[in-house]
Motif scaffolding. Structure first.
Motif, PDB file in Angstrom:
ATOM      1  N   LEU A 236       8.218   6.754 -10.790  1.00  0.00           N
ATOM      2  CA  LEU A 236       8.450   7.740  -9.974  1.00  0.00           C
ATOM      3  C   LEU A 236       9.767   7.778  -9.412  1.00  0.00           C
ATOM      4  O   LEU A 236      10.140   9.205  -9.192  1.00  0.00           O
TER       5      LEU A 236
ATOM      6  N   GLN B 297       0.976  -1.342   0.184  1.00  0.00           N
ATOM      7  CA  GLN B 297       0.044   0.492  -0.214  1.00  0.00           C
ATOM      8  C   GLN B 297       0.947   1.265   0.072  1.00  0.00           C
ATOM      9  O   GLN B 297       1.466   1.131   0.528  1.00  0.00           O
ATOM     10  N   SER B 298       0.951   2.359  -0.921  1.00  0.00           N
ATOM     11  CA  SER B 298       1.504   3.499  -1.011  1.00  0.00           C
ATOM     12  C   SER B 298       1.276   4.005   0.458  1.00  0.00           C
ATOM     13  O   SER B 298       0.721   4.128   1.112  1.00  0.00           O
ATOM     14  N   GLY B 299       2.494   4.967   0.602  1.00  0.00           N
ATOM     15  CA  GLY B 299       2.197   5.795   2.072  1.00  0.00           C
ATOM     16  C   GLY B 299       2.926   5.315   3.095  1.00  0.00           C
ATOM     17  O   GLY B 299       2.538   5.989   4.180  1.00  0.00           O
ATOM     18  N   ILE B 300       2.619   3.244   3.387  1.00  0.00           N
ATOM     19  CA  ILE B 300       2.816   3.247   4.690  1.00  0.00           C
ATOM     20  C   ILE B 300       4.084   3.168   5.131  1.00  0.00           C
ATOM     21  O   ILE B 300       3.966   4.216   6.807  1.00  0.00           O
TER      22      ILE B 300
ATOM     23  N   HIS C  70       5.312   6.423   4.917  1.00  0.00           N
ATOM     24  CA  HIS C  70       4.782   7.807   5.799  1.00  0.00           C
ATOM     25  C   HIS C  70       4.354   7.455   6.955  1.00  0.00           C
ATOM     26  O   HIS C  70       4.850   7.841   8.104  1.00  0.00           O
TER      27      HIS C  70
ATOM     28  N   TYR D 139      -0.786  11.400   2.792  1.00  0.00           N
ATOM     29  CA  TYR D 139      -0.947  10.107   2.507  1.00  0.00           C
ATOM     30  C   TYR D 139      -2.421  10.344   3.479  1.00  0.00           C
ATOM     31  O   TYR D 139      -2.653  10.108   4.586  1.00  0.00           O
TER      32      TYR D 139
ATOM     33  N   ASP E 111       6.844   0.954  -1.793  1.00  0.00           N
ATOM     34  CA  ASP E 111       5.287   1.394  -1.427  1.00  0.00           C
ATOM     35  C   ASP E 111       4.279   1.548  -2.667  1.00  0.00           C
ATOM     36  O   ASP E 111       4.330   2.288  -2.690  1.00  0.00           O
ATOM     37  N   GLY E 112       3.388   0.107  -3.015  1.00  0.00           N
ATOM     38  CA  GLY E 112       2.636   0.527  -3.473  1.00  0.00           C
ATOM     39  C   GLY E 112       3.096   0.846  -4.753  1.00  0.00           C
ATOM     40  O   GLY E 112       4.021   0.309  -5.617  1.00  0.00           O
ATOM     41  N   MET E 113       2.014   2.141  -5.622  1.00  0.00           N
ATOM     42  CA  MET E 113       2.923   2.283  -6.472  1.00  0.00           C
ATOM     43  C   MET E 113       3.223   4.244  -6.525  1.00  0.00           C
ATOM     44  O   MET E 113       3.323   4.580  -7.623  1.00  0.00           O
ATOM     45  N   HIS E 114       4.021   4.255  -4.968  1.00  0.00           N
ATOM     46  CA  HIS E 114       4.484   5.223  -4.706  1.00  0.00           C
ATOM     47  C   HIS E 114       6.168   5.360  -5.081  1.00  0.00           C
ATOM     48  O   HIS E 114       6.134   5.840  -6.263  1.00  0.00           O
TER      49      HIS E 114
ATOM     50  N   GLY F 298       1.457   7.952  -5.974  1.00  0.00           N
ATOM     51  CA  GLY F 298       0.977   6.680  -6.326  1.00  0.00           C
ATOM     52  C   GLY F 298      -0.278   5.225  -6.059  1.00  0.00           C
ATOM     53  O   GLY F 298      -0.034   4.485  -5.795  1.00  0.00           O
TER      54      GLY F 298
END
Lengths: 181, 307, 424
Positions: free
Chosen positions: B172, B111-114, B116, C272, B131-134, C202
């Protein structure tokens, strides 16, 4: 400006290094390789190598050692040391090695350098050459080859300046920066 | 010198100075991996938790080796063995991890942002290991190092990133980092895999890969995931390979000194033909080697970071 | 029980009233409203000096979570939050557990609401059984039990024919159908607006078309069935334009927008921030501007909060996995007054969109201070500085994107059925 005193001129440095080279030959160690401790031990090692070559007509090999990865005070220093490249272009196994550094003080740098060297192999022996021994040892370490031995106050700084790093060759004794006004 | 950041979450947070310090440190640490005793004591007694909540072999191994070469204790927490599947919330997990007093958390999550979220919840530095697609900042840094070692510069280079841009955290991070370092970055792939809003990063987009290959100094191929076929992003792997794969035919138009990167694992014969992946232009294995050095540098630099 | 509200500036768009009036209420009914300040004996006097006196606010879109999710909210906490925000009438959606898809659940909610007694809580019945989108729920029975509208809100009705039948069947019982417009095959897995921010973070995006395609389908079904359609939480420029065009063609279509879609963009999701994850998602600056324009030209009938409480745990699992929704009843007035202070809409317009507008859209009694109307009244100071502090919410949940905002506007008294149910 902090108070500072000239300890060695370029000529005096050269004379001291020449004397060290002579003593190395006298000790029968002309086959030894030199390992300079970064930063200022490296140009000093090359200087010593040149003087040795003058006598033996053969330039000894010189390696470069960065001891920051072997320090015991990472959590205590305010600024994290920058890691420089270590370059030992010869086999340490069974070699006679002379470690070269600018100032011998607490002995902790040399402790780290010994640990580092031993990770590269098992040298036949390791000797130590320093330009200045200023006392205040914290570990049982002594140098065989010393350019200048002086008594210092603990808060003084012995500053070895070298052409390659500082633009000129001289040795200064400075009051500690904290006493600056 | 130290980094301007406490965590490595996004390449956005890194200054050019930070990147220079990381790469310099990494290059000076490369030598350690070439010794017979591949270990230095600098991080002795430090605990590095590798929290991989998504399957990963390469990145996790790379981090583990990096930690071990610096004498840190690397401990693996994989999603199977962790409590995440047992209904523990992420913040609970974070608090539990923190109670073990780690010095660094390395986090991968689907999962993106985890990373963070965890960085806000724990007291130690956090490294985003994807993280995910981040983002995947350490991958972008090792790609940067790989390019720099061969090309000696980044500014002014033309780098073509080809494939599934939409789902790629590698893309990215690389877009942001390479642009920051002054490169010209172009994207190419099927329009179904080019995300909306990507133009905010100042990257031209091509749907025909032959349009970017002739002028590229670096070609970065992205991994195509087979499950995207079922999700109708493209009709078949065969067709994808024909139009968007790198092969002898497409390489004919490339510069003589072009280099090819791929974050791995490679789908041979899909996004890249085997003879290209193993060919003279390929730096794929250099990337793996440089990955260890970059991660050693980051672990060292973050362990010394002040709170 | 006799009440007189004196010295306030009364604004009642339903009678085009704006000025110093004294409002009299007896037995829960507005009995008169006139300029004479003299209050006959026997009246309890409420001095509203310096404040605005408005018909009680009506929120067409809330989730009270009872039965089933009482850890997020229940009818008591929801009613307290409502009156603290100046709302005297609220509609609550059917996605409870069990789902409000039959008369027994509807009756239970109405019974609980009566016991609590703070605000008028009007249930919206489910459109389909179990919100499954397959078979019609027992709409007639629920309407008889007190449901005022039907909707599968939270779950879009993907099946076009079912939506058609729902409109036709609801027509027989005279209740509007509220659509949560979303094509799940287009929003598939998305969690915020698809665009720059989703790409930078993302995370999978939700394109505008997921909402717009369904708004258009449902407007066309409203045209076909000639029955009342209310479009919930319109969030895009194109979506609101579709409603505008439908109204131009005199189709029986109404719509609402939310304070968050008026005030926030997808940039609120940066870092987020799960408190800004809501469905439909926060869109762009351009969409906000289009929605504000639609407030002024009459396209929008009501502002509704889509108050959707979620627990801390449900929101601290990452942007991708966290639930959609945010709470809004206690922040709506100061947040919306910002538009007034910025001179983007008038105070009268705002009050209209919170009172008469929603009342007419759902054919409800309140929303007016005309003689004979229910004595539901909200008294507020539009200039009083406030800082949004979620810890002081009456709601059980804290999921607001407006935390720590410094705003102006405070509810002083909320009067429902002639009784003061909230005073600050």
């Amino acid at each position: 400006m902090a108070e500072q005193k000239l300890l060695m001129t370029e000529a005096q440095m050269d004379k001291a290094i020449h004397a060290m080279a002579e003593k190395v030959i006298e000790d029968g160690l002309s086959e030894a390789v030199l390992v300079g401790i970064k930063t200022r031990g490296v140009p000093l090692a090359h200087w010593l190598a040149r003087r040795l070559a003058q006598i033996t007509r053969k330039t000894p090999k010189v390696g470069e050692l960065d001891i920051n990865l072997y320090r015991d005070d990472l959590s205590e220093v305010a600024e994290q040391p920058i890691i420089h490249k270590t370059d030992i272009p010869f086999s340490v196994d069974n070699s006679g090695i002379i470690l070269v550094d600018d100032v011998l003080y607490t002995g902790r740098t040399i402790r780290a350098a010994l640990d580092a060297l031993i990770d590269f192999g098992r040298p036949k022996f390791v000797r130590l050459a320093v330009l200045v021994d200023r006392g205040w040892r914290e570990l049982p370490i002594q140098a065989e080859y010393v350019g200048l031995t002086i008594k210092t106050k603990i808060d003084e700084v012995v500053k070895v300046m070298l052409e390659e790093c500082d633009g000129k060759n001289e040795v200064l004794l400075k009051e500690h920066f904290s006493k600056r006004t | 010198m130290s980094l301007s950041v406490r965590h490595i979450l996004s390449v956005n947070d890194l200054t050019k100075k930070d990147c220079a310090l990381i790469l310099k440190t990494a290059q000076n640490m490369e030598e350690i991996s070439e010794r017979s005793v591949k270990k230095v004591p600098i991080l002795r007694g430090k605990t590095i938790l590798l929290c991989f909540f998504e399957p990963s072999t390469r990145t996790r191994t790379s981090f583990e080796i990096a930690a071990k070469r610096l004498s840190a204790d690397a401990v693996n927490i994989s999603s199977v063995g962790s409590s995440l599947s047992k209904g523990e919330t992420l913040l609970d997990t974070a608090k539990n991890l923190e109670a073990m007093n780690p010095d660094i958390l390395v986090v991968r999550h689907a999962q993106s942002g985890i990373p963070h979220l965890l960085a806000q919840a724990v007291d130690c530095p956090v490294i985003n290991a994807g993280d995910g697609m981040h983002e995947h900042p350490t991958q972008a840094l090792l790609d940067l190092m790989t390019i720099l070692k061969v090309k000696k510069r980044i500014a002014g280079l033309h780098i073509a990133i080809i494939g599934d841009i939409l789902h790629s955290r590698v893309a990215l991070s690389n877009i942001i980092l390479l642009k920051k370092m002054g490169a010209k970055v172009s994207l190419a792939g099927p329009a179904s895999m080019i995300p909306l809003g990507i133009e905010q990063f100042g990257v031209p987009i091509f749907y025909d890969i032959r349009k970017v290959i002739p002028s590229a100094d670096v070609i970065m191929m992205l991994r195509i995931q087979r499950e995207r076929e079922a999700d109708s992003f493209f009709p078949s792997l065969r067709e994808y390979s024909r139009f968007f794969g790198l092969n002898k035919e497409t390489m004919k138009h490339a510069k003589k000194d072009v280099v090819i990167l791929h974050p791995g694992p490679v789908n041979r014969g899909v996004e890249i033909a085997p003879e290209i992946a193993d060919g003279e232009h390929s730096l794929i294995l250099d990337q793996v080697t440089n990955g260890v050095a970059v991660r050693m540098a980051l672990l060292y630099l973050l362990c010394g970071a002040k709170k | 029980m006799k009440l007189a509200i004196t010295n306030g500036r009364v604004i009642d768009p339903s009678q085009n009233l704006d000025g110093d009036y004294t409002t009299f209420a007896e037995n829960g009914i507005v009995t008169s409203i006139h300029r004479n300040k003299k209050v006959p004996p026997g009246f309890e006097i409420l001095d509203a000096k310096g404040a605005i006196v408005s018909p009680g606010f009506i929120d067409l879109h809330t989730h009270l979570r009872e039965p089933g999710f009482e850890y997020r909210e229940d009818i008591v906490s929801g009613a307290k939050a409502a009156v603290a925000g100046g709302f005297t009438t609220i509609l609550c959606m059917a996605n409870t557990k069990p789902v409000n898809d039959n008369a027994s659940v509807t009756e239970m909610i109405i019974k609980r609401a009566k016991e609590v007694g703070l605000a008028r809580i009007l249930p919206v019945g489910a459109l389909s059984k179990g919100l499954q989108g397959k078979e019609l729920a027992e709409i007639g029975e629920m309407v008889k039990a007190g449901a005022v509208a039907i909707s599968d809100d939270g779950m879009p009705v993907m099946h076009g024919k079912l939506m058609r039948h729902a409109l036709e069947y609801a027509k027989s019982f005279g209740v509007p159908v509220i659509t949560h417009a979303e094509d799940l095959t287009l929003s598939d897995g998305g969690c915020i607006h698809e665009g720059k921010v989703s790409t930078a973070l993302g995370v999978a995006g939700i394109p505008e078309v997921a909402e717009e395609a369904m708004i258009q389908r449902d407007i066309l079904l409203s045209k076909l069935t000639r029955h009342r359609l209310h479009v919930a939480h319109v969030s895009t420029e194109t979506g609101i334009e579709m409603v505008r065009q439908a109204k131009k063609k005199k189709l029986p279509v109404t719509c609402e927008v939310t304070p968050h879609h008026l005030m926030l963009t997808d940039e609120a999701c940066l870092e987020y921030n799960t408190h800004a994850k809501v469905n439909p998602p926060l869109r762009t600056r351009q969409d906000c501007a289009a929605l504000i324009e639609a407030l002024n030209d009459g396209t929008v009938d009501a502002i509704a909060t889509d108050h959707a409480p979620h627990s801390e745990d449900e929101k601290s699992v990452g942007l991708g996995c966290s639930n959609f929704g945010l709470i809004g009843m206690e922040t709506a007035l100061p947040v919306l007054l910002k538009l007034v202070h910025q001179k983007k809409i008038t105070l009268k317009k705002l009050i209209q969109l919170l009172t008469m507008g929603p009342a007419r859209a759902m054919n409800l009694k309140g929303g007016s201070l005309k003689k004979g109307s229910p004595a539901d009244i909200t008294i507020f100071d539009p200039n009083r500085p406030v800082t949004i502090d979620p810890n002081r919410f009456f709601s059980k949940s804290r999921n607001t994107p407006f935390a720590h905002w410094r705003l102006k506007g405070k509810v002083l008294y909320t009067i429902c059925n002639g009784k003061v149910v909230f005073s600050s």
